[in-house]
Design a protein around this motif. Structure first.
Motif, PDB file in Angstrom:
ATOM      1  N   GLY D 105       0.839  -1.188   0.000  1.00  0.00           N
ATOM      2  CA  GLY D 105       0.000   0.000   0.000  1.00  0.00           C
ATOM      3  C   GLY D 105       0.873   1.235   0.000  1.00  0.00           C
ATOM      4  O   GLY D 105       0.651   2.190  -0.744  1.00  0.00           O
ATOM      5  N   TYR D 135      -3.584  -4.211   2.549  1.00  0.00           N
ATOM      6  CA  TYR D 135      -3.214  -3.273   3.601  1.00  0.00           C
ATOM      7  C   TYR D 135      -3.396  -4.003   4.917  1.00  0.00           C
ATOM      8  O   TYR D 135      -4.521  -4.182   5.384  1.00  0.00           O
ATOM      9  CB  TYR D 135      -4.132  -2.048   3.604  1.00  0.00           C
ATOM     10  CG  TYR D 135      -3.940  -1.084   2.469  1.00  0.00           C
ATOM     11  CD1 TYR D 135      -3.289  -1.445   1.302  1.00  0.00           C
ATOM     12  CD2 TYR D 135      -4.404   0.225   2.576  1.00  0.00           C
ATOM     13  CE1 TYR D 135      -3.111  -0.539   0.268  1.00  0.00           C
ATOM     14  CE2 TYR D 135      -4.225   1.135   1.537  1.00  0.00           C
ATOM     15  CZ  TYR D 135      -3.586   0.750   0.388  1.00  0.00           C
ATOM     16  OH  TYR D 135      -3.426   1.642  -0.623  1.00  0.00           O
ATOM     17  N   GLN D 141      -7.500  -3.958   3.834  1.00  0.00           N
ATOM     18  CA  GLN D 141      -8.109  -3.361   2.642  1.00  0.00           C
ATOM     19  C   GLN D 141      -7.335  -3.735   1.369  1.00  0.00           C
ATOM     20  O   GLN D 141      -6.204  -4.193   1.418  1.00  0.00           O
ATOM     21  CB  GLN D 141      -8.159  -1.826   2.775  1.00  0.00           C
ATOM     22  CG  GLN D 141      -9.097  -1.316   3.845  1.00  0.00           C
ATOM     23  CD  GLN D 141      -8.451  -1.271   5.209  1.00  0.00           C
ATOM     24  OE1 GLN D 141      -7.265  -1.573   5.349  1.00  0.00           O
ATOM     25  NE2 GLN D 141      -9.222  -0.937   6.236  1.00  0.00           N
ATOM     26  N   MET D 142      -7.968  -3.467   0.271  1.00  0.00           N
ATOM     27  CA  MET D 142      -7.366  -3.744  -1.034  1.00  0.00           C
ATOM     28  C   MET D 142      -6.110  -2.903  -1.240  1.00  0.00           C
ATOM     29  O   MET D 142      -6.084  -1.733  -0.916  1.00  0.00           O
ATOM     30  CB  MET D 142      -8.389  -3.426  -2.126  1.00  0.00           C
ATOM     31  CG  MET D 142      -7.919  -3.747  -3.519  1.00  0.00           C
ATOM     32  SD  MET D 142      -9.213  -3.380  -4.739  1.00  0.00           S
ATOM     33  CE  MET D 142      -9.242  -1.592  -4.683  1.00  0.00           C
ATOM     34  N   ALA D 143      -5.101  -3.518  -1.801  1.00  0.00           N
ATOM     35  CA  ALA D 143      -3.862  -2.823  -2.146  1.00  0.00           C
ATOM     36  C   ALA D 143      -3.746  -2.787  -3.666  1.00  0.00           C
ATOM     37  O   ALA D 143      -4.473  -3.485  -4.370  1.00  0.00           O
ATOM     38  CB  ALA D 143      -2.671  -3.548  -1.532  1.00  0.00           C
ATOM     39  N   PRO D 144      -2.812  -1.984  -4.192  1.00  0.00           N
ATOM     40  CA  PRO D 144      -2.636  -1.981  -5.647  1.00  0.00           C
ATOM     41  C   PRO D 144      -2.238  -3.357  -6.164  1.00  0.00           C
ATOM     42  O   PRO D 144      -2.481  -3.674  -7.320  1.00  0.00           O
ATOM     43  CB  PRO D 144      -1.499  -0.984  -5.863  1.00  0.00           C
ATOM     44  CG  PRO D 144      -1.403  -0.182  -4.628  1.00  0.00           C
ATOM     45  CD  PRO D 144      -1.929  -1.024  -3.522  1.00  0.00           C
ATOM     46  N   SER D 153     -11.226  -6.282   2.668  1.00  0.00           N
ATOM     47  CA  SER D 153     -12.322  -5.566   3.344  1.00  0.00           C
ATOM     48  C   SER D 153     -12.845  -4.405   2.504  1.00  0.00           C
ATOM     49  O   SER D 153     -13.911  -3.878   2.788  1.00  0.00           O
ATOM     50  CB  SER D 153     -11.890  -5.090   4.734  1.00  0.00           C
ATOM     51  OG  SER D 153     -10.910  -4.096   4.637  1.00  0.00           O
ATOM     52  N   THR D 154     -12.127  -3.990   1.481  1.00  0.00           N
ATOM     53  CA  THR D 154     -12.692  -2.988   0.575  1.00  0.00           C
ATOM     54  C   THR D 154     -12.923  -3.545  -0.834  1.00  0.00           C
ATOM     55  O   THR D 154     -13.238  -2.787  -1.761  1.00  0.00           O
ATOM     56  CB  THR D 154     -11.812  -1.716   0.488  1.00  0.00           C
ATOM     57  OG1 THR D 154     -10.485  -2.098   0.093  1.00  0.00           O
ATOM     58  CG2 THR D 154     -11.750  -1.000   1.818  1.00  0.00           C
TER      59      THR D 154
END
Ligand SMILES: Cc1ncc(C[n+]2csc(CCOP(=O)(O)OP(=O)(O)O)c2C)c(N)n1
Ligand SMILES: Cc1ncc(C[n+]2csc(CCOP(=O)(O)OP(=O)(O)O)c2C)c(N)n1
Ligand code: SF4
Ligand code: SF4
Ligand code: SF4
Ligand code: SF4
Lengths: 75, 386, 184, 253, 386, 253, 75, 184
Positions: D105, D135, D141-144, D153-154
């Motif tokens: 991230g 992340y 959460q979503m990372a690149p 979670s996103t």
């Protein structure tokens, strides 16, 4: 022919019970304890100490650097 | 006396950095302050003094490079103008939180948004109250001449290291672009690494030697209790700074009935307005804050005992005036006069604004006096009737 | 003594550097000086002007609304700054390109055909020095020696050979300037 | 018969924790690769004897507390800005070994510009890039680098191309830059992988010594908390799913 | 009555956005507000309402995406927490300068720097005075319950569009993370493109049709004069907002001798302190600013006529207290009580702080009374002597 | 004999300014390539009949005033953030033709992250990237694309590798990203180059119509003010010096 | 065989005198004026109008879009 | 009626969700409720606690220093929160892992061996429901019906089959809770 014998010492209170070392050991020395440590984790111990060659596979992958490895030539 | 040179305000900053033993400058072009980086790259001090000059990929990168350098105990600085300074706010808050000594220059232009490239003073709140997040304070120096632009670089570093606190030089496009005479100081050699370690060994990162624990530079506390402790420590430091580092200037205040409060370019304009006003017989003076934090609240409060009213003059819609009001605390009328969005108020309009304020105050005073007189007269009349 | 001057013209006319040399010369005479350009996007191509103040006292405001002297080098600047000369003050202008010559009667008006002089000198680059000469003739706030020093200070070493030429231009300007109208 | 006690003697010790790791227990979840990565880096610093010249930078992410564990001088950096901070250090201390330790991230999202420009400027530093595809610190959460279809979670319904775009292979991009000397992608989940990674780390620090510009080491790692798997399972999943997209091996230099 | 749900403050914001016809949310994870993006991605409103939800590569990208969307006349929002909000300052200044309607949520955590992830109110200055550059104002809404977190989304958009001005919802980690009962409102469909064009056709970019000139969204003026004009326009707008949009709440102020001023979480804590204090017989009340800009200066000023002293309670080292002081203008003592760096002051410590203030004020009053009495007595004595 | 007056008749007109350029005189320096680029883009928009669907984004840079010249709805963006702004537009108006018009300082320095991530997300937009190797608007400072040895106001002794790093070929980097459909590098200094560029512009807008993700068009251009050359000379210099480093032609798609 | 004749009209007041069109013209039609326009720029004009084929090379490269081109078949 | 409760224990014990169900149940009974977790890095692994307030009136502070009831599920929480029970208030604890049992004499102390009960029920996941049952026995601020509704509201549809099991656990808790000491 000299045989290599090894042993590991797990810092029980710092082990987080991730099982990665158990998985990494090529000679199936390690297993997870039934009891838990102060933090509530079951910890790694030498179930088959005789099989240990001190190859350091476990210590190489232990994320918490809690394994000390010893090795000696025998015979 | 040192060498005299005619310089732009921006150039003076650059030359001062080289001469005062600055270790590193990181910047990104933006009008009206690009001359700082341009002057430095032209002078190319690295081979001579070892001072590093680097054009960063952005203002954010620049402020974080400053973070890295000053966390090494080195004298590092950056400069920008308003939009670029807004981008640095997170970095500035980190530097303040991690207690790093660093110098940041804002050559303010008109806002908001992209705005104009002309001079302004509309970043006062951002500089003094905290544009970034959290309870922190910058030491804010407000030069009003090219000489001060020069002098405040060394002063800025001195204060920054004395308190391990970021210092902001709040300039504006007018001072940045104008030329004046500057008396240059001698070259002070940069500190050697040994000296740096001696001076900052207790906290800065130089590589951990055997004899000490590793040094850590951080602004993080996972638990709120130590973070509150840290904040208490910061607040105590700010108090100390308030007690020790207040700088301001009074001009023709001895007999002044009406007093301007103005900093930077505006203070120069007010001085001219005072000259024009005094020619007309008006008793005008000025209190010029040199440090905006700490703010000269006490001197202003003291002045409020004799002065009839204050006029805060800023190239903004009225920001510093709040601090004047807080200082005066209702004792006297405090008003604001400003031009903004890149406009510079002319001394004669400033004088006019003051004359209006005077008229207002005197009218009120007169009315009050008349009322009093009337009452007295009525009383008398009543008495006599009796 | 305080002399408040505006110099205004096109971008390429050397307005800013003329102001700079004047300021530098003042400095050489131990006077206080300030040089305040109007900067901005108009710099590219458009108009250029600079306020120069030379004084025996500390200078307060570097920007002004009214000037002792206005040096005006194009029509746009004439329109903008003619009215900003203090009553009794001085306006110096080059009539090249001026369509509406100055009309004020309460100031001294001088003409300097600097463009012409420069062309005569076969070096249009000295145009601004000719204008400077004109000004210094009218208001000798600094002498040629100071200007000499100022030039040397403000020019990079490798251009010092131009000092003589510039001096010549200044002298030419001094000679060429003409009083057109005395304040009434 | 040799007893265990015979073996466990100081003179037989072949592996123990490097002195450059502090006594603090890692704050990482059980089985998290961060710990191994920390260890290897510190071992190399110790073995090269460069602790007095080493300065590390850890931005936010699970490893924000790296300074608590790595017993070298450390700076905590703002999210994404470690390469700029490292530039600031390396420029004023050109002889130091400066490294950053960044998550995906951090390095590949908010810090993209800082990463690419430090690389392009050939800063004389080592960048460690721990790619766990998520992340971790903020709760998964979503990372690149999150894989297509991967649930975070996103991206609770799986990362979808249309809305969330493609995973970025920033390591391959960085390898294109002239300022970068050495680029490699490694892992730390098996003894063999760890040994390779350690070699890479050594090479990277050697490069700093020889002033070769940026060395960039990606470590593909697990985040069993974020992935919601056991550590062992997460390592298997990593081999099956991450490695095909992020293949291990040297990319440059 | 609408559906009742037990929700986290963060979730309430997300749900409100979906229901009030928000067009786009752009965000980046940061504790303690990541639930907003998480909830939105889980609900995935796009197929249902057409609302776009996008995780940006950074806070800066997110605020600039908001710029792009709201410049199209769409309802766009973003959220973050303190460090992320600092990064958005340039973007916020642009949005204010270009007069775009947008909603920005700050779920504040302890600073400065990386700080902690626990609740704080130390971004008041940044929010209210202007963290970015230039003279601009955000409309600042300060919810103190999960219901208000929900309600202020629709209200925020309403105000944002009414004034073409960015609105900041200043929340904090406590309200963001706590759960309370929320009464949900009905789904309001997003405006159709035709409706958007109707509502914003005079300024927003939708693609230029034949019948009008091209629309331009910008905050740039190369010349200072028009930029000053633009600033005058902005200032006039802010004045209008001050006149129309003030929101505040009084609680137990009717007979109150001592009054708290507090917003957000702190106001809830103060209410408990009032309860505890009243149990002890203390006449306490609170003025709670709901809008922080516009600030309830007039109500506070008015209250100063009867109230003996004010205590500003904030989870900060003292920021809003300045606005209380400016409002009270020296008429009454104004003090500050705060915990910070992620700490929440407990109601009983707040009460203690108030009791201290009361003691101080009463002591002073008593001294004054004694002095007066003494003087009177002396006078009397003198008279009698005579 | 045919006189000139015979030729200059409405019916013989073969080229005149597109209606989508306003009557305002460009603020650009004489000979600056920005003008040609503006014209081509507006011609394509006109020819495709998509003006009602077109929204442009111009960040700071010399072309910050593009909104004064291009007679389409326009947004002025913060320095470096145009791709994020365009994302915001395109996401709420998925059927519009959204383009950015960015300089090299803007796109390849401060805006690196926004550029790469909009590309990686496959935003359905066109990015015009005017690479003149310099920061024009602010007075000719060094850009990420400034050539080695090139003198600018912040590399007055020539860009040197050691301090200032390597020029970035961001176009080649962007081409690596999966979200990018079409990448090309063109110029506008000769009639032939202009014709090719126009084709590329058309293709890019067609891609938007077909929802293909990012089309990225670099235009290598001059900045005679920044380079301190006459326009004609600057174009020659560009061919000799810029093109070898930034070779023209399609890179992807 | 029909010949093509062309002509250009330069918007003199908007020409910035950059000379690029002059350079671009394959038949050397254009040249720069001696006089300057209101903005002080010398401007482009058809010095050899007969040579103009209306090829639009000049208009293609004119950065200020000040050239209008006409073309007709002759003979 | 206002009931101010702290529930404190280890991360995995279901402390937060127990609080949530309690709050939801209160809501079902048209009461005002607030649920305020201590959040932070300690969430991962470490301790967890949540303040739940259920009231007939509007709730002011969602955080408190003193509570009507403390439900304590590990030693760390005992050390921290025993002192925070209002005199005359209630402390409910599970003695599993408790080394130092509560010592206050001015409060009512209840023991719930929830761990044991859960093990007996062969489902350690219902541990927190057993505790909830204990609490509701002692303080019946909501009735089982409300809890039922609350459970249904707070569990996702696909978990509704668990409601019955949870109810059973609550009843078990109600039965198992023991008064250890009455306030003196
Ligand atoms: C400016 C800013 N934005 C967001 C955050 C919140 N944050 C902290 S760490 C992090 C990402 C962590 O992910 P990664 O870099 O992949 O490292 P990991 O935790 O997975 O090791 C984020 C978004 C922050 N601290 N600062
Ligand atoms: C945040 C911020 N930083 C810096 C600037 C100043 N600035 C304006 S344009 C520009 C660069 C222009 O260069 P480029 O993008 O290459 O475009 P060109 O002018 O060459 O066409 C800079 C640095 C700004 N406006 N905002
Ligand atoms: S790898 Fe380490 S932490 Fe994990 S179980 Fe083995 S010894 Fe414990
Ligand atoms: S959250 Fe993921 S990355 Fe972070 S410590 Fe846990 S396993 Fe490691
Ligand atoms: S400065 Fe350069 S890029 Fe800008 S208009 Fe002039 S020539 Fe063009
Ligand atoms: S190309 Fe255009 S602007 Fe340049 S000289 Fe020719 S007509 Fe004039």
């Amino acid at each position: 022919m000299a045989k290599i014998r090894g042993a590991v010492v797990v810092d029980v209170e710092r082990c987080k019970g991730c099982v990665i070392c158990v998985n990494a050991c090529p000679t199936n020395v390690l297993n997870m304890s039934k009891e838990v440590n102060g933090k509530g984790y079951s910890y790694s111990f030498m179930e088959n100490p005789e099989a240990c060659t001190g190859c350091m596979s476990c210590s190489m992958v232990c994320p918490d650097v809690v394994i000390t490895v010893y090795r000696m030539k025998v015979g | 006396m040192g060498e005299l040179r005619l310089m732009k305000g921006n150039e003076a900053i650059a030359e001062a950095a080289i001469r005062c033993g600055c270790d590193a400058y990181f910047g990104y072009p933006i009008t009206p302050q690009s001359e700082i980086l341009e002057y430095l790259t032209l002078e190319n001090p690295e081979p001579k003094t070892g001072m590093v000059v680097l054009q960063a990929e952005s203002e954010i990168a620049a402020i974080n490079m400053v973070y890295g350098s000053s966390a090494c105990g080195k004298k590092a600085m950056t400069s920008s103008s308003s939009p670029g300074i807004s981008l640095k706010q997170e970095g500035i808050s980190y530097i303040a939180g991690a207690e790093l000594p660093a110098l940041i220059v804002n050559v303010v232009r008109g806002g908001p948004g992209l705005g104009t490239i002309q001079p302004s003073q509309s970043d006062y709140f951002q500089s003094v109250k905290g544009g970034g997040h959290g309870d922190y304070k910058l030491i804010v120096l407000a030069p009003n001449s090219v000489q001060e632009q020069y002098d405040f670089v060394a002063l800025g570093f001195e204060l920054a290291f004395k308190y391990r606190n970021p210092v902001l030089m709040l300039s504006d496009g007018a001072i940045g672009q104008m030329m004046e005479k500057v008396e240059l100081t001698d070259y002070i050699p940069r500190l050697t690494n040994e000296e740096v370690i001696k001076r900052t060994g207790s906290w800065a990162t130089h590589g951990k030697p055997e004899y000490r624990k590793h040094n850590i530079v951080t602004s993080l506390n996972l638990q709120p209790e130590p973070q509150e402790q840290h904040n208490h420590h910061l607040q105590a430091k700010y108090k100390e700074i308030e007690e020790n580092e207040l700088r301001y200037e009074k001009f023709q205040c001895e007999d002044a009935e009406y007093v301007f409060v103005a900093y930077g370019t505006s203070s120069r304009l007010c001085q001219k307005a005072i000259q024009l006003g005094r020619e007309k017989g008006l008793k005008l003076g000025i209190i010029r804050p040199i440090t905006l934090f700490p703010y000269p609240s006490k001197p202003i409060k003291k002045a409020a005992k004799k002065v009839k009213a204050f006029l805060s003059v800023e190239m903004s819609a009225g920001q510093m005036v709040e601090d004047v009001r807080l200082a005066v605390n209702g004792k006297r009328p405090v008003e604001h006069y400003g031009r903004y969005g890149g406009m510079i108020p002319m001394p004669d309009e400033i004088l006019e604004a003051m004359e209006e304020l005077i008229a207002k105050v005197e009218k009120k005073a007169q009315k009050k006096a008349e009322k009093k007189a009337k009452k007295k007269a009525e009383k008398k009349a009543k008495k006599e009737q009796k | 003594m305080t002399e408040e001057i505006i110099i205004a013209g096109f971008g390429g006319q050397g307005v800013l550097s003329m102001g700079k040399i004047l300021a530098y010369s003042g400095m050489m005479k131990d006077l206080e000086v300030s040089w305040m350009p109007a900067y901005g996007p108009e710099m590219r191509g458009g108009t250029a002007n600079v306020t120069v103040i030379v004084s025996q006292e500390r200078i307060n405001s570097p920007v002004l609304k009214m000037y002792d002297t206005a040096i005006i080098l194009n029509q746009q600047s004439m329109d903008k700054f003619q009215k900003s000369v203090k009553p009794g003050g001085i306006l110096i202008y080059d009539n090249n390109g001026i369509i509406h010559p100055p009309t004020r009667t309460d100031i001294d008006i001088y003409l300097i055909e600097a463009n012409k002089v420069a062309i005569q000198m076969k070096n249009t680059k000295v145009f601004n020095m000719v204008v400077l000469g004109a000004f210094l003739k009218v208001k000798p706030i600094v002498n040629l020696d100071d200007v000499d020093k100022g030039l040397k200070k403000s020019l990079p070493e490798r251009h010092h050979h131009l000092v003589a030429l510039n001096e010549e231009a200044i002298r030419a300007g001094m000679e060429a300037v003409k009083l057109q109208q005395k304040a009434q | 018969m040799v007893t265990i006690e015979d073996i466990i003697k100081e003179e037989n010790k072949v592996f123990s924790k490097t002195k450059l790791l502090t006594d603090k227990t890692f704050s990482y979840c059980p089985g998290c690769g961060h710990g191994v990565a920390h260890r290897i880096i510190m071992e190399v610093v110790e073995e090269m004897g460069i602790v007095e010249q080493t300065i590390g930078v850890a931005p936010v992410g699970c490893s924000v507390l790296a300074y608590d564990f790595m017993d070298v001088d450390m700076q905590q950096a703002a999210h994404g800005r470690a390469p700029a901070v490292a530039t600031g250090i390396s420029r004023v201390f050109p002889d130091k070994y400066v490294f950053t330790y960044q998550g995906d991230g951090d390095l590949a999202a908010i810090g993209t510009a800082e990463t690419i420009h430090a690389c392009s400027r050939a800063e004389n530093i080592v960048i460690f890039f721990i790619n766990n595809g998520i992340y971790g610190m903020t709760g998964g959460q979503m990372a690149p680098t999150t894989l297509i279809g991967m649930k975070t979670s996103t991206s609770p319904h799986g990362r979808d191309l249309y809305n969330m775009g493609f995973p970025i292979k920033i390591t391959e991009m960085v390898a294109q830059l002239d300022g970068v000397q050495y680029v490699t992608r490694q892992a730390v989940h098996t003894p063999a992988a760890v040994r390779k990674t350690k070699k890479a780390v050594k090479k990277a620090f050697e490069n700093v010594k020889n002033r070769k510009g940026v060395s960039f080491i990606e470590i593909v790692s697990n985040c069993n908390s974020g992935w919601k798997m056991t550590p062992v399972k997460s390592n298997e999943w990593m081999e099956e799913n991450m490695f095909p997209v992020y293949p291990l091996g040297d990319i440059k230099g």
